[in-house]
Design a protein around this motif. Structure first.
Motif, PDB file in Angstrom:
ATOM      1  N   PRO A 240       0.843  -1.208   0.000  1.00 38.27           N
ATOM      2  CA  PRO A 240       0.000   0.000   0.000  1.00 38.27           C
ATOM      3  C   PRO A 240       0.870   1.247   0.000  1.00 38.27           C
ATOM      4  CG  PRO A 240      -0.818  -1.605   1.580  1.00 38.27           C
ATOM      5  CD  PRO A 240       0.506  -2.122   1.103  1.00 38.27           C
ATOM      6  N   SER A 241       0.528   2.172  -0.871  1.00 37.33           N
ATOM      7  CA  SER A 241       1.299   3.412  -0.955  1.00 37.33           C
ATOM      8  C   SER A 241       0.344   4.581  -1.089  1.00 37.33           C
ATOM      9  CB  SER A 241       2.264   3.372  -2.150  1.00 37.33           C
ATOM     10  OG  SER A 241       1.542   3.204  -3.355  1.00 37.33           O
ATOM     11  N   ALA A 242       0.786   5.732  -0.627  1.00 31.07           N
ATOM     12  CA  ALA A 242      -0.027   6.948  -0.704  1.00 31.07           C
ATOM     13  C   ALA A 242       0.694   7.943  -1.604  1.00 31.07           C
ATOM     14  CB  ALA A 242      -0.259   7.530   0.685  1.00 31.07           C
ATOM     15  N   LEU A 243       0.785   7.606  -2.879  1.00 28.96           N
ATOM     16  CA  LEU A 243       1.444   8.494  -3.829  1.00 28.96           C
ATOM     17  C   LEU A 243       0.499   9.608  -4.244  1.00 28.96           C
ATOM     18  CD1 LEU A 243       3.276   5.913  -6.131  1.00 28.96           C
ATOM     19  CD2 LEU A 243       4.178   7.157  -4.164  1.00 28.96           C
ATOM     20  N   THR A 244       1.005  10.831  -4.225  1.00 27.92           N
ATOM     21  CA  THR A 244       0.223  12.006  -4.596  1.00 27.92           C
ATOM     22  C   THR A 244       0.927  12.726  -5.726  1.00 27.92           C
ATOM     23  OG1 THR A 244      -0.601  12.244  -2.338  1.00 27.92           O
ATOM     24  CG2 THR A 244      -0.747  14.174  -3.762  1.00 27.92           C
ATOM     25  N   ALA A 245       0.185  13.115  -6.719  1.00 29.24           N
ATOM     26  CA  ALA A 245       0.760  13.799  -7.874  1.00 29.24           C
ATOM     27  C   ALA A 245       1.551  15.020  -7.450  1.00 29.24           C
ATOM     28  CB  ALA A 245      -0.347  14.198  -8.843  1.00 29.24           C
ATOM     29  N   GLY A 246       2.761  15.148  -8.013  1.00 35.07           N
ATOM     30  CA  GLY A 246       3.592  16.313  -7.765  1.00 35.07           C
ATOM     31  C   GLY A 246       4.338  16.317  -6.449  1.00 35.07           C
ATOM     32  N   ALA A 247       4.243  15.238  -5.677  1.00 32.84           N
ATOM     33  CA  ALA A 247       4.913  15.175  -4.373  1.00 32.84           C
ATOM     34  C   ALA A 247       5.853  13.976  -4.326  1.00 32.84           C
ATOM     35  CB  ALA A 247       3.884  15.069  -3.252  1.00 32.84           C
ATOM     36  N   PRO A 248       7.011  14.122  -3.671  1.00 32.99           N
ATOM     37  CA  PRO A 248       7.920  12.980  -3.541  1.00 32.99           C
ATOM     38  C   PRO A 248       7.249  11.839  -2.783  1.00 32.99           C
ATOM     39  CG  PRO A 248       9.022  15.033  -2.946  1.00 32.99           C
ATOM     40  CD  PRO A 248       7.559  15.339  -3.043  1.00 32.99           C
ATOM     41  N   GLY A 249       7.485  10.636  -3.189  1.00 34.55           N
ATOM     42  CA  GLY A 249       6.925   9.465  -2.523  1.00 34.55           C
ATOM     43  C   GLY A 249       7.854   8.286  -2.668  1.00 34.55           C
ATOM     44  N   GLU A 250       7.414   7.141  -2.180  1.00 33.43           N
ATOM     45  CA  GLU A 250       8.206   5.922  -2.279  1.00 33.43           C
ATOM     46  C   GLU A 250       7.296   4.772  -2.682  1.00 33.43           C
ATOM     47  OE1 GLU A 250      11.647   3.984   0.392  1.00 33.43           O
ATOM     48  OE2 GLU A 250       9.656   3.788   1.299  1.00 33.43           O
ATOM     49  N   LEU A 251       7.747   4.016  -3.653  1.00 32.15           N
ATOM     50  CA  LEU A 251       7.025   2.825  -4.083  1.00 32.15           C
ATOM     51  C   LEU A 251       7.730   1.607  -3.498  1.00 32.15           C
ATOM     52  CD1 LEU A 251       4.761   1.669  -5.876  1.00 32.15           C
ATOM     53  CD2 LEU A 251       6.443   1.510  -7.722  1.00 32.15           C
ATOM     54  N   ARG A 252       6.971   0.746  -2.827  1.00 31.03           N
ATOM     55  CA  ARG A 252       7.509  -0.460  -2.222  1.00 31.03           C
ATOM     56  C   ARG A 252       6.756  -1.679  -2.768  1.00 31.03           C
ATOM     57  NH1 ARG A 252      10.486   0.060   2.429  1.00 31.03           N
ATOM     58  NH2 ARG A 252       9.626  -1.884   3.287  1.00 31.03           N
ATOM     59  N   PHE A 253       7.493  -2.751  -2.997  1.00 30.22           N
ATOM     60  CA  PHE A 253       6.869  -3.951  -3.546  1.00 30.22           C
ATOM     61  C   PHE A 253       7.774  -5.149  -3.304  1.00 30.22           C
ATOM     62  CE2 PHE A 253       9.640  -2.317  -6.812  1.00 30.22           C
ATOM     63  CZ  PHE A 253      10.188  -3.443  -7.425  1.00 30.22           C
ATOM     64  N   ALA A 254       7.247  -6.316  -3.587  1.00 28.59           N
ATOM     65  CA  ALA A 254       8.027  -7.545  -3.494  1.00 28.59           C
ATOM     66  C   ALA A 254       7.597  -8.482  -4.606  1.00 28.59           C
ATOM     67  CB  ALA A 254       7.840  -8.207  -2.136  1.00 28.59           C
ATOM     68  N   ILE A 255       8.474  -9.390  -4.958  1.00 26.93           N
ATOM     69  CA  ILE A 255       8.137 -10.517  -5.816  1.00 26.93           C
ATOM     70  C   ILE A 255       7.991 -11.721  -4.892  1.00 26.93           C
ATOM     71  CG2 ILE A 255       8.821 -11.967  -7.745  1.00 26.93           C
ATOM     72  CD1 ILE A 255       8.326  -9.025  -8.484  1.00 26.93           C
ATOM     73  N   THR A 256       6.834 -12.332  -4.892  1.00 24.20           N
ATOM     74  CA  THR A 256       6.601 -13.491  -4.027  1.00 24.20           C
ATOM     75  C   THR A 256       6.502 -14.761  -4.863  1.00 24.20           C
ATOM     76  OG1 THR A 256       4.192 -13.184  -4.079  1.00 24.20           O
ATOM     77  CG2 THR A 256       5.416 -12.080  -2.310  1.00 24.20           C
ATOM     78  N   ASP A 257       6.878 -15.900  -4.228  1.00 25.76           N
ATOM     79  CA  ASP A 257       6.811 -17.177  -4.927  1.00 25.76           C
ATOM     80  C   ASP A 257       5.462 -17.849  -4.684  1.00 25.76           C
ATOM     81  OD1 ASP A 257       6.908 -18.310  -2.376  1.00 25.76           O
ATOM     82  OD2 ASP A 257       9.005 -18.930  -2.542  1.00 25.76           O
ATOM     83  N   ALA A 258       5.342 -19.081  -5.131  1.00 29.20           N
ATOM     84  CA  ALA A 258       4.070 -19.787  -5.042  1.00 29.20           C
ATOM     85  C   ALA A 258       3.617 -20.027  -3.608  1.00 29.20           C
ATOM     86  CB  ALA A 258       4.172 -21.123  -5.776  1.00 29.20           C
ATOM     87  N   HIS A 259       4.547 -19.907  -2.645  1.00 30.65           N
ATOM     88  CA  HIS A 259       4.216 -20.095  -1.235  1.00 30.65           C
ATOM     89  C   HIS A 259       4.039 -18.771  -0.498  1.00 30.65           C
ATOM     90  CE1 HIS A 259       5.101 -24.365  -1.749  1.00 30.65           C
ATOM     91  NE2 HIS A 259       6.238 -24.016  -2.340  1.00 30.65           N
TER      92      HIS A 259
END
Length: 288
Positions: free
Chosen positions: A73-92
């Motif tokens: 979950p991210s709270a990205l707002t247009a025109g403002a610095p933000g951070e995108l976080r994510f992961a690659i998960t396996d079948a488990h």
């Protein structure tokens, strides 16, 4: 992103989608000679075959081959610095922490707005637990698509993947029309001219010529192992292709071979590096 307007992915898994790569320019700094194109994988272009043709375009699925692109979950707002976080998960459901390196990176991340007017090629950092993060500032609100291009570590010949997930950016939103077709793009004083037209189901040559102040640019610098990276996104569903150029001199022309998966409109994004800075030239083309 991976090999070959590497404009990562219809390739081995996507040669039937938008591209067929034949090689890369020169190695990442310092230049040590030609780089041999790696085996096809994921959405990167490679020699077409039956399996590739059956796999379809990249980036349309959030999960494939037991792997999932999980945006936090991210709270990205247009025109403002933000951070995108994510992961690659396996079948488990476990976060993946081991990857093959492609063009100096374990994973390449592309963000594009649904109307194809905003494009970002990001280089996220991976934490020890497998969580990736990247600072990002997007100029306009609306719906975006995030593309993760990677190859999980495994046996030789492991399949590369391009997974896609939707991302919303808060703010006042006014959808824009797809930019009109054009053969010329202007960026930071550079002029990039596109020659050639993608053809559905058949390889075609795309050449991009870079000039500045009317003079040809002949000293392009390697960026992630090549003198140019071309990403193609199909208007409507954002099917994704990323190919690298043929081996050749450091400009002014950079050439690619691509096969459009279907007729229709595409947005092409060429990343090139000169005088230490990466710039992006964008084009709208119609495959027919």
């Amino acid at each position: 992103m991976h090999t070959g307007v590497k404009i990562t992915a219809f390739a081995a898994a996507l040669a039937a989608t938008f591209g067929t790569a034949y090689g890369v320019g020169k190695g990442v700094d310092p230049v040590v000679g030609p780089v041999v194109a790696p085996a096809a994988h994921g959405g990167h272009a490679a020699a077409p075959d039956a399996a590739a043709a059956a796999s379809g375009p990249g980036g349309l699925q959030v999960s494939e081959a037991g792997y999932t692109l999980a945006l936090e979950p991210s709270a990205l707002t247009a025109g403002a610095p933000g951070e995108l976080r994510f992961a690659i998960t396996d079948a488990h459901g476990r976060k993946v922490t081991a990857y093959e390196r492609e063009h100096g990176k374990e994973l390449h991340l592309i963000l594009a707005s649904r109307d194809l007017t905003v494009y970002r090629h990001l280089h996220p950092a991976r934490g020890a637990d497998g969580t990736w993060s990247a600072p990002v500032e997007l100029p306009k609100a609306g719906d975006y698509r995030a593309f993760a291009d990677f190859t999980p570590a495994g046996p030789a010949g492991a399949k590369g993947l391009t997974l896609g997930a939707d991302l919303a950016v808060a703010g006042a939103y006014r959808p824009a029309a797809l930019p009109a077709p054009s053969r010329v793009a202007e960026v930071d004083g550079y002029r990039v001219e596109l020659r050639g037209t993608p053809v559905p189901g058949r390889p075609s040559e795309l050449t991009l010529r870079v000039t500045r102040d009317g003079a040809p640019v002949t000293d392009l610098q390697p960026y992630l192992g090549a003198y140019g990276h071309l990403v193609a996104l199909r208007a409507g569903d954002l099917a994704y292709l990323h190919v690298h150029p043929h081996e050749g001199p450091a400009g002014p022309e950079v050439s690619f071979t691509a096969t459009a998966p279907s007729s229709g409109a595409y947005r092409l994004f060429l990343d090139f590096r000169h005088e230490g800075k990466v710039r992006t030239a964008a084009f709208t083309v119609h495959a027919h």
